[in-house]
Scaffold this active site. Structure first.
Site, PDB file in Angstrom:
ATOM      1  N   HIS A  15       0.816  -1.702  -0.304  1.00 28.70           N
ATOM      2  CA  HIS A  15      -0.138   0.334   0.437  1.00 28.70           C
ATOM      3  C   HIS A  15       0.955   1.521  -0.604  1.00 28.70           C
ATOM      4  O   HIS A  15       0.199   2.217   0.119  1.00 28.70           O
ATOM      5  CB  HIS A  15      -0.696   0.723   1.436  1.00 28.70           C
ATOM      6  CG  HIS A  15      -0.422  -0.502   2.405  1.00 28.70           C
ATOM      7  ND1 HIS A  15      -1.097  -2.067   3.148  1.00 28.70           N
ATOM      8  CD2 HIS A  15       0.661   0.054   3.934  1.00 28.70           C
ATOM      9  CE1 HIS A  15      -0.029  -2.480   4.444  1.00 28.70           C
ATOM     10  NE2 HIS A  15       0.586  -1.009   3.987  1.00 28.70           N
ATOM     11  N   GLU A  17      -2.238   3.880   2.947  1.00 29.67           N
ATOM     12  CA  GLU A  17      -2.263   4.229   1.396  1.00 29.67           C
ATOM     13  C   GLU A  17      -2.688   5.591   1.335  1.00 29.67           C
ATOM     14  O   GLU A  17      -2.403   6.294   0.862  1.00 29.67           O
ATOM     15  CB  GLU A  17      -3.537   2.991   0.925  1.00 29.67           C
ATOM     16  CG  GLU A  17      -3.288   3.492  -0.893  1.00 29.67           C
ATOM     17  CD  GLU A  17      -3.940   2.774  -1.504  1.00 29.67           C
ATOM     18  OE1 GLU A  17      -4.541   1.788  -1.139  1.00 29.67           O
ATOM     19  OE2 GLU A  17      -4.827   3.144  -2.377  1.00 29.67           O
ATOM     20  N   THR A  59      -7.560   2.510  -3.958  1.00 23.47           N
ATOM     21  CA  THR A  59      -7.685   1.644  -5.100  1.00 23.47           C
ATOM     22  C   THR A  59      -8.642   0.710  -4.414  1.00 23.47           C
ATOM     23  O   THR A  59      -9.039   0.255  -5.546  1.00 23.47           O
ATOM     24  CB  THR A  59      -6.760   0.259  -5.162  1.00 23.47           C
ATOM     25  OG1 THR A  59      -5.986   0.739  -3.810  1.00 23.47           O
ATOM     26  CG2 THR A  59      -5.053   1.648  -5.338  1.00 23.47           C
ATOM     27  N   CYS A  80      -8.262  -0.035  -8.193  1.00 25.24           N
ATOM     28  CA  CYS A  80      -7.736  -1.218  -8.492  1.00 25.24           C
ATOM     29  C   CYS A  80      -8.661  -2.098  -9.614  1.00 25.24           C
ATOM     30  O   CYS A  80      -9.670  -1.772  -8.420  1.00 25.24           O
ATOM     31  CB  CYS A  80      -6.697  -1.849  -7.792  1.00 25.24           C
ATOM     32  SG  CYS A  80      -6.401  -3.875  -7.822  1.00 25.24           S
ATOM     33  N   SER A 134      -8.131  -4.969   6.718  1.00 29.43           N
ATOM     34  CA  SER A 134      -7.350  -5.175   5.783  1.00 29.43           C
ATOM     35  C   SER A 134      -8.855  -4.012   4.943  1.00 29.43           C
ATOM     36  O   SER A 134      -9.944  -4.576   5.245  1.00 29.43           O
ATOM     37  CB  SER A 134      -7.859  -6.525   5.184  1.00 29.43           C
ATOM     38  OG  SER A 134      -7.827  -5.968   3.729  1.00 29.43           O
ATOM     39  N   SER A 148      -5.892 -10.029   0.147  1.00 28.01           N
ATOM     40  CA  SER A 148      -4.694 -10.066   1.189  1.00 28.01           C
ATOM     41  C   SER A 148      -4.457 -11.710   1.593  1.00 28.01           C
ATOM     42  O   SER A 148      -3.516 -11.991   2.885  1.00 28.01           O
ATOM     43  CB  SER A 148      -4.174  -8.553   1.857  1.00 28.01           C
ATOM     44  OG  SER A 148      -6.156  -8.562   2.532  1.00 28.01           O
TER      45      SER A 148
HETATM   46 FE1  F3S Z   1      -2.420  -3.173  -6.304  1.00 29.06          FE
HETATM   47 FE2  F3S Z   1      -5.053  -3.687  -6.248  1.00 29.06          FE
HETATM   48 FE3  F3S Z   1      -4.091  -5.316  -5.353  1.00 29.06          FE
HETATM   49  S1  F3S Z   1      -4.074  -2.283  -5.891  1.00 29.06           S
HETATM   50  S2  F3S Z   1      -2.526  -4.291  -3.541  1.00 29.06           S
HETATM   51  S3  F3S Z   1      -3.772  -5.276  -6.879  1.00 29.06           S
HETATM   52  S4  F3S Z   1      -5.572  -4.937  -4.603  1.00 29.06           S
END
Ligand code: F3S
Length: 282
Positions: free
Chosen positions: A72, A124, A162, A191, A219, A263
């Site tokens: 992050h 982040e 993100t 993201c 998280s 994660s």
């Molecule tokens: Fe990156 Fe998206 Fe994972 S910003 S850390 S690919 S949730």
């Protein structure tokens, strides 16, 4: 078997990359540190700590060794201060987070007020704020966006943490547009993995009688997934491991949907599936 796994579970690209970089660095003997958790999953961090990763919370305590930056990201001021002390930095910032940082920096440099949609306390977002040092605001929802002290005639830009939901992003952008800024630039920095994960989880939650979201309570993307599922199905629960499963949730014939935060490792999801099977069929 009434268990349905979401099409996307386990580590996202950025988390997998950060863990792989930390594991590779741990093969070397010199000390390696991370500032806070390298990813927001306690079980994975504990595993890395057993192999030698030292987690510290204050950058000033770092006098030697190497620092692996979490997926992050990190504040540019903090990174600069650490590098100035001769500490080697292994940058595992997710490329999608890096992109948001670059946009924040550029917009700030071009004189825009920068509105970041996200959780102000998340690392982040804290780092993103430092990439846009002038006239930067963090809002978590449309209510906060309405209360923003933007001056009439100002040039405003909007970016997002993100892992935010598209729904919240659109609602905040709508609220800012209502303020009739002279100029607005909008960058959807959510993201794709987070977006897809939420859409798939939402769809699955609509088809099952129990929805489980596996992931760390700290998280951001796991919590967002849980919120998305809870809106569709009241019987949705966030669990960190199979130990948090409650027997009363499992009823014969009740279909169960499972998703996981970005994660959360695959092996934790498998452990949840195995525990459900054991509870229902043993
Ligand atoms: Fe990156 Fe998206 Fe994972 S910003 S850390 S690919 S949730």
């Amino acid at each position: 078997m009434p268990i349905r796994l979401a099409k996307k579970t386990g580590f996202c690209f950025g988390v997998k990359r950060a863990v792989t970089m930390a594991e590779a660095a741990l093969k070397d003997r010199s000390a390696i540190y991370s500032l806070g958790s390298i990813i927001h999953n306690r079980q994975v961090v504990e595993g890395l700590s057993k192999r030698g990763l030292k987690v510290i919370n204050d950058a000033r305590l770092l006098k030697k060794g190497r620092l692996v930056i979490a997926s992050h990201g990190i504040s540019p001021k903090v990174a600069k201060a650490i590098a100035a002390r001769g500490i080697k930095i292994i940058d595992a910032t997710c490329p999608f987070v890096l992109n948001a940082q670059k946009i924040a920096k550029r917009l700030s440099g071009e004189g825009y007020e920068v509105v970041i949609i996200g959780d102000a306390g998340h690392p982040e977002v804290k780092a993103l704020v430092d990439f846009a040092p002038k006239r930067v605001y963090v809002v978590k929802d449309e209510k906060e966006a309405r209360e923003l002290k933007l001056k009439k005639g100002h040039r405003v830009s909007v970016i997002s943490q993100t892992t935010q939901s598209t729904e919240n992003f659109l609602a905040v952008v709508g609220a800012i547009l209502e303020r009739k800024p002279k100029e607005i630039r909008i960058f959807n920095t959510i993201c794709k993995d987070a977006e897809e994960r939420q859409a798939l989880a939402k769809e699955l939650a609509g088809r099952v009688g129990l929805m489980l979201v596996v992931g760390g309570r700290d998280s951001a993307n796991t919590r967002r997934l849980y919120e998305v599922c809870k809106k569709v199905l009241k019987n949705s629960h966030l669990i960190e491991t199979e130990e948090n499963l409650q027997r009363r949730w499992l009823k014969p014939g009740r279909s169960i949907g499972i998703t996981s935060g970005a994660s959360t490792p695959d092996w934790l999801v498998k452990r949840v599936v195995n525990r459900i099977r054991k509870e229902l069929y043993n």
